[in-house]
Design a protein around this motif. Structure first.
Motif, PDB file in Angstrom:
ATOM      1  N   GLU A   8       0.834  -1.198   0.000  1.00 56.70           N
ATOM      2  CA  GLU A   8       0.000   0.000   0.000  1.00 56.70           C
ATOM      3  C   GLU A   8       0.869   1.248   0.000  1.00 56.70           C
ATOM      4  O   GLU A   8       1.851   1.340   0.741  1.00 56.70           O
ATOM      5  CB  GLU A   8      -0.937   0.025   1.212  1.00 56.70           C
ATOM      6  N   TYR A   9       0.492   2.201  -0.828  1.00 56.14           N
ATOM      7  CA  TYR A   9       1.199   3.483  -0.916  1.00 56.14           C
ATOM      8  C   TYR A   9       0.261   4.597  -0.482  1.00 56.14           C
ATOM      9  O   TYR A   9      -0.935   4.584  -0.803  1.00 56.14           O
ATOM     10  CB  TYR A   9       1.674   3.738  -2.352  1.00 56.14           C
ATOM     11  N   GLN A  10       0.825   5.551   0.268  1.00 57.68           N
ATOM     12  CA  GLN A  10       0.057   6.719   0.706  1.00 57.68           C
ATOM     13  C   GLN A  10       0.643   7.964   0.060  1.00 57.68           C
ATOM     14  O   GLN A  10       1.812   8.301   0.257  1.00 57.68           O
ATOM     15  CB  GLN A  10       0.087   6.867   2.227  1.00 57.68           C
ATOM     16  N   LEU A  11      -0.170   8.653  -0.720  1.00 57.75           N
ATOM     17  CA  LEU A  11       0.212   9.898  -1.351  1.00 57.75           C
ATOM     18  C   LEU A  11      -0.369  11.064  -0.549  1.00 57.75           C
ATOM     19  O   LEU A  11      -1.327  10.892   0.202  1.00 57.75           O
ATOM     20  CB  LEU A  11      -0.337   9.951  -2.785  1.00 57.75           C
ATOM     21  N   PRO A  12       0.174  12.261  -0.689  1.00 53.44           N
ATOM     22  CA  PRO A  12      -0.403  13.406   0.006  1.00 53.44           C
ATOM     23  C   PRO A  12      -1.811  13.701  -0.500  1.00 53.44           C
ATOM     24  O   PRO A  12      -2.114  13.521  -1.687  1.00 53.44           O
ATOM     25  CB  PRO A  12       0.559  14.553  -0.315  1.00 53.44           C
ATOM     26  N   THR A  13      -2.668  14.164   0.417  1.00 56.05           N
ATOM     27  CA  THR A  13      -4.035  14.537   0.047  1.00 56.05           C
ATOM     28  C   THR A  13      -4.094  16.060  -0.061  1.00 56.05           C
ATOM     29  O   THR A  13      -4.077  16.754   0.957  1.00 56.05           O
ATOM     30  CB  THR A  13      -5.043  14.000   1.067  1.00 56.05           C
ATOM     31  N   ASN A  14      -4.142  16.547  -1.266  1.00 57.11           N
ATOM     32  CA  ASN A  14      -4.097  17.994  -1.524  1.00 57.11           C
ATOM     33  C   ASN A  14      -5.396  18.519  -2.126  1.00 57.11           C
ATOM     34  O   ASN A  14      -5.448  19.650  -2.601  1.00 57.11           O
ATOM     35  CB  ASN A  14      -2.924  18.328  -2.462  1.00 57.11           C
ATOM     36  N   ASN A  15      -6.462  17.688  -2.094  1.00 52.31           N
ATOM     37  CA  ASN A  15      -7.760  18.090  -2.607  1.00 52.31           C
ATOM     38  C   ASN A  15      -8.811  17.479  -1.682  1.00 52.31           C
ATOM     39  O   ASN A  15      -9.371  16.428  -1.958  1.00 52.31           O
ATOM     40  CB  ASN A  15      -7.934  17.611  -4.056  1.00 52.31           C
ATOM     41  N   GLY A  16      -9.022  18.134  -0.546  1.00 52.59           N
ATOM     42  CA  GLY A  16      -9.866  17.540   0.475  1.00 52.59           C
ATOM     43  C   GLY A  16      -9.238  16.257   0.989  1.00 52.59           C
ATOM     44  O   GLY A  16      -8.079  16.236   1.405  1.00 52.59           O
ATOM     45  N   ASN A  17     -10.007  15.162   0.924  1.00 50.62           N
ATOM     46  CA  ASN A  17      -9.499  13.870   1.391  1.00 50.62           C
ATOM     47  C   ASN A  17      -8.692  13.128   0.332  1.00 50.62           C
ATOM     48  O   ASN A  17      -8.215  12.013   0.587  1.00 50.62           O
ATOM     49  CB  ASN A  17     -10.672  12.970   1.816  1.00 50.62           C
ATOM     50  N   ASN A  18      -8.515  13.743  -0.831  1.00 54.26           N
ATOM     51  CA  ASN A  18      -8.004  13.003  -1.974  1.00 54.26           C
ATOM     52  C   ASN A  18      -6.738  13.632  -2.557  1.00 54.26           C
ATOM     53  O   ASN A  18      -6.391  14.775  -2.272  1.00 54.26           O
ATOM     54  CB  ASN A  18      -9.104  12.905  -3.039  1.00 54.26           C
ATOM     55  N   HIS A  19      -6.076  12.852  -3.385  1.00 49.83           N
ATOM     56  CA  HIS A  19      -4.853  13.270  -4.068  1.00 49.83           C
ATOM     57  C   HIS A  19      -5.219  13.756  -5.463  1.00 49.83           C
ATOM     58  O   HIS A  19      -5.962  13.092  -6.195  1.00 49.83           O
ATOM     59  CB  HIS A  19      -3.917  12.056  -4.157  1.00 49.83           C
ATOM     60  N   LEU A  20      -4.707  14.938  -5.838  1.00 50.06           N
ATOM     61  CA  LEU A  20      -5.068  15.543  -7.115  1.00 50.06           C
ATOM     62  C   LEU A  20      -3.825  15.940  -7.906  1.00 50.06           C
ATOM     63  O   LEU A  20      -2.910  16.580  -7.371  1.00 50.06           O
ATOM     64  CB  LEU A  20      -5.938  16.787  -6.892  1.00 50.06           C
ATOM     65  N   HIS A  21      -3.786  15.569  -9.166  1.00 46.61           N
ATOM     66  CA  HIS A  21      -2.798  16.066 -10.142  1.00 46.61           C
ATOM     67  C   HIS A  21      -1.350  15.894  -9.685  1.00 46.61           C
ATOM     68  O   HIS A  21      -0.508  16.771  -9.896  1.00 46.61           O
ATOM     69  CB  HIS A  21      -3.076  17.533 -10.461  1.00 46.61           C
ATOM     70  N   GLY A  22      -1.075  14.747  -9.045  1.00 48.41           N
ATOM     71  CA  GLY A  22       0.310  14.432  -8.703  1.00 48.41           C
ATOM     72  C   GLY A  22       0.799  15.004  -7.403  1.00 48.41           C
ATOM     73  O   GLY A  22       1.963  14.798  -7.028  1.00 48.41           O
ATOM     74  N   GLY A  23      -0.047  15.736  -6.679  1.00 51.04           N
ATOM     75  CA  GLY A  23       0.344  16.263  -5.381  1.00 51.04           C
ATOM     76  C   GLY A  23       0.834  17.694  -5.473  1.00 51.04           C
ATOM     77  O   GLY A  23       0.647  18.390  -6.464  1.00 51.04           O
ATOM     78  N   ALA A  24       1.448  18.132  -4.385  1.00 57.51           N
ATOM     79  CA  ALA A  24       1.941  19.508  -4.300  1.00 57.51           C
ATOM     80  C   ALA A  24       3.354  19.511  -3.716  1.00 57.51           C
ATOM     81  O   ALA A  24       3.500  19.320  -2.514  1.00 57.51           O
ATOM     82  CB  ALA A  24       1.001  20.346  -3.437  1.00 57.51           C
ATOM     83  N   PRO A  25       4.381  19.713  -4.524  1.00 60.58           N
ATOM     84  CA  PRO A  25       4.264  20.047  -5.944  1.00 60.58           C
ATOM     85  C   PRO A  25       4.136  18.816  -6.824  1.00 60.58           C
ATOM     86  O   PRO A  25       4.710  17.772  -6.553  1.00 60.58           O
ATOM     87  CB  PRO A  25       5.585  20.758  -6.244  1.00 60.58           C
ATOM     88  N   GLY A  26       3.381  18.991  -7.899  1.00 58.85           N
ATOM     89  CA  GLY A  26       3.342  17.998  -8.961  1.00 58.85           C
ATOM     90  C   GLY A  26       4.236  18.455 -10.097  1.00 58.85           C
ATOM     91  O   GLY A  26       5.043  19.377  -9.950  1.00 58.85           O
ATOM     92  N   PHE A  27       4.070  17.850 -11.247  1.00 51.15           N
ATOM     93  CA  PHE A  27       4.915  18.192 -12.396  1.00 51.15           C
ATOM     94  C   PHE A  27       4.662  19.617 -12.883  1.00 51.15           C
ATOM     95  O   PHE A  27       5.472  20.166 -13.637  1.00 51.15           O
ATOM     96  CB  PHE A  27       4.658  17.211 -13.541  1.00 51.15           C
ATOM     97  N   ASP A  28       3.545  20.214 -12.459  1.00 52.40           N
ATOM     98  CA  ASP A  28       3.229  21.598 -12.834  1.00 52.40           C
ATOM     99  C   ASP A  28       4.067  22.623 -12.097  1.00 52.40           C
ATOM    100  O   ASP A  28       4.094  23.793 -12.468  1.00 52.40           O
ATOM    101  CB  ASP A  28       1.754  21.878 -12.547  1.00 52.40           C
TER     102      ASP A  28
END
Length: 357
Positions: A95-115
């Motif tokens: 199991e992998y845990q990514l940062p949640t940067n959109n409420g309870n969820n992970h969006l667009h690769g996180g913060a920072p993402g590739f953007d």
């Protein structure tokens, strides 16, 4: 005439590293400006039916606003475009845990993402190549991922975006381009996008819950405000009392494209702005396109002489479906060592001589 590429400074990062803007110009005068921070398309100038060029993408004049809380204007998105539920997924028993940067969820690769990273830029003939290594563990993702994006502006007035990537560990990959368009621009002003006439070649769309996470169902568009198989104004049904529209606060949904030949390049969407005659067509090898109607623009952002009001831009993001790592019946998004991730999309600009209905 081969597309010309020039470059100029576009500010500095807080650590003093210089950012460069590359200007691609084709034989017809179509212009795309791209920076090596986030691979962002900062400007895209396309003609109307009178031949007048105008910048049809939302963005900023300077680097600083892109460093802040920009809503992904013009950016490359990765490692995973769209949402992953609760930022969690299981891969090969771990199991992998990514940062949640959109409420309870992970969006667009996180913060920072590739953007929000600097890419290594190389001018390769008539193309701009951008490379970025996302190291093992970045934003919680496994494996060192070497990603390459190539922008090419053709004399057919197509902006071609090619993605490729390799990894040394299995990892989810879903790269996309996140430009906001408004084809109504004349003399630097535009208004909203609700009168743009949209067609999407999709019989179904990915249904979402109140947190914009897929329920797992592909819902038929028939009889719903999501039926864009024939041309319809974006604003015609956006205010209807539909549960899916409430969940997205408008259109913010992934459409499952009709792809009889699988990965083959097909036309996903067609947009016409009747006033200016501008037409945008999206062709892609991806199985889906996220259509977003600018529901969270609120007038708080300004750039290039414009104020970005509610629904003043729309996005057509070619990609796989959201939350695919947790939805095994969705098309595969796992890239493994020895495989090469490759996908291409094309944004084609043209005009019509009279208003389309």
């Amino acid at each position: 005439m081969r597309t010309a590429i020039t470059q100029a400074p576009f500010g500095e990062l807080p650590d003093g590293e210089a950012i460069t803007q590359f200007t691609l110009t084709n034989a017809n005068g179509l212009v795309a400006k791209i920076i090596d921070f986030g691979g962002i398309i900062t400007e895209l100038h396309a003609p109307d039916r009178e031949g007048r060029l105008a910048d049809v993408v939302l963005g900023f004049d300077t680097l600083e606003p892109y460093l802040g809380d920009s809503p992904y204007f013009g950016a490359l998105i990765g490692r995973y475009g769209n949402r992953i539920a609760k930022g969690r997924f299981t891969l090969d028993g771990r199991e992998y845990q990514l940062p949640t940067n959109n409420g309870n969820n992970h969006l667009h690769g996180g913060a920072p993402g590739f953007d929000k990273v600097k890419w290594t830029a190389t001018v390769d003939g008539d193309s701009l190549r951008l490379d970025y290594r996302s190291v093992d563990g970045e934003q919680g993702y496994p494996g060192n991922l070497d990603a390459t994006v190539t922008y090419q502006l053709l004399d057919t007035n197509e902006l071609v975006v090619r993605f490729s990537a390799v990894t040394d560990k299995a990892t989810p990959v879903n790269l996309t381009q996140h430009s906001y368009f408004n084809l109504a621009v004349v003399g630097g002003t535009s208004g909203d996008i609700l009168g743009h006439v949209l067609t999407i070649d999709a019989d179904t769309f990915v249904a979402i819950d109140a947190e914009s996470i897929p329920t797992g169902a592909l819902s038929p568009v028939t009889g719903t405000p999501f039926d864009f198989r024939m041309p319809r104004p974006i604003g015609e049904r956006i205010g209807q009392p539909d549960k899916q529209l409430r969940h997205g606060q408008g259109y913010d949904h992934n459409f499952a494209l009709n792809k009889p030949d699988g990965k083959a390049m097909t036309r996903a969407a067609h947009v016409c702005e009747p006033g200016t005659g501008r037409v945008l067509e999206l062709f892609t090898e991806e199985p889906g396109v996220q259509f977003y109607s600018g529901n969270f623009l609120d007038g708080s952002l300004t750039g290039k002489g414009r104020t970005y009001e509610y629904r003043s831009g729309f996005c057509l993001e070619p990609q796989h479906f959201p939350d695919s790592p947790n939805q095994p019946h969705f098309p595969n998004v796992i890239l493994r060592p020895g495989e090469v991730y490759q996908t291409e999309s094309r944004f084609r600009f043209s005009v019509v001589e009279s208003a389309e209905k």
